[in-house]
Design an enzyme around this catalytic site. Structure first.
Site, short mmCIF file in Angstrom:
data_model
loop_
_atom_site.label_atom_id
_atom_site.label_comp_id
_atom_site.label_asym_id
_atom_site.label_seq_id
_atom_site.Cartn_x
_atom_site.Cartn_y
_atom_site.Cartn_z
CB ILE A 130 -0.84 0.01 1.13
CG1 ILE A 130 -1.56 -1.32 1.55
CG2 ILE A 130 -1.98 1.15 1.31
CD1 ILE A 130 -2.74 -1.71 0.69
CD GLU A 131 2.89 5.74 -3.64
OE1 GLU A 131 3.12 6.83 -3.76
OE2 GLU A 131 2.49 5.08 -4.60
#
Length: 170
Positions: A130-131
């Site tokens: 996840i960013e």
């Protein structure tokens, strides 16, 4: 394949991403309590374990792995790996919350034309990345043909210069 322009498939938006999970329940907890997605009704005709979640205009479909013990799990947080990215209102608030939740992450900074973009990368329970970023400050400039190909080399050089700092929690 013949090159076409515009919107040849008449796409409107991203609908969902689908992720295979070692534990659907653990993934529901993560996507609900860390990222703020909420469960939605899933068609009852499916004959396999899973769950649907929704938030921010997209769905996440969680599918139970047939053999969770043999599911590959990434442990190294690598910003150049496959990931889904979310915009946020406050990078400081996100970083504070990740620390409170004891979620290990990698911090990265990208600079382009005087604009600084902050990024935080971390894994879900199965190692999918996840960013969280403030990438909306970076202008979207369409490229085409030879210009796009020549810019890919420039982008590669810039990626190699970007600052990456890993935050490891006890």
């Amino acid at each position: 394949m013949k090159e076409s322009s515009g919107n040849p498939l008449h796409l409107k938006s991203v609908n969902h991403i689908s992720l295979i999970c070692g534990s659907v329940e653990e993934s529901i907890n993560f996507y609900q309590n860390v990222l703020g997605f909420f469960p939605v009704r899933r068609p009852g005709s499916f004959d396999f374990h899973g769950a649907w979640l929704f938030g921010y205009g997209i769905g996440i479909h969680l599918l139970q792995a047939e053999d969770p013990k043999n599911l590959p799990k990434k442990t190294v947080i690598n910003p150049k790996d496959n990931h889904i990215s979310f915009q946020c209102e406050s990078m400081g608030a996100v970083e504070k919350k990740l620390r409170e939740m004891e979620i290990a992450y990698v911090r990265s900074v990208v600079e382009e034309g005087g604009v600084q973009v902050d990024q935080l990368f971390f894994h879900d329970p199965d190692g999918f990345m996840i960013e969280i970023c403030n990438c909306d400050s970076l202008p979207m400039i369409p490229l085409a043909g030879e210009v796009a190909r020549s810019c890919s080399q420039l982008n590669l050089q810039m990626l190699q210069q970007q600052q990456i700092q890993q935050v490891v929690l006890p």
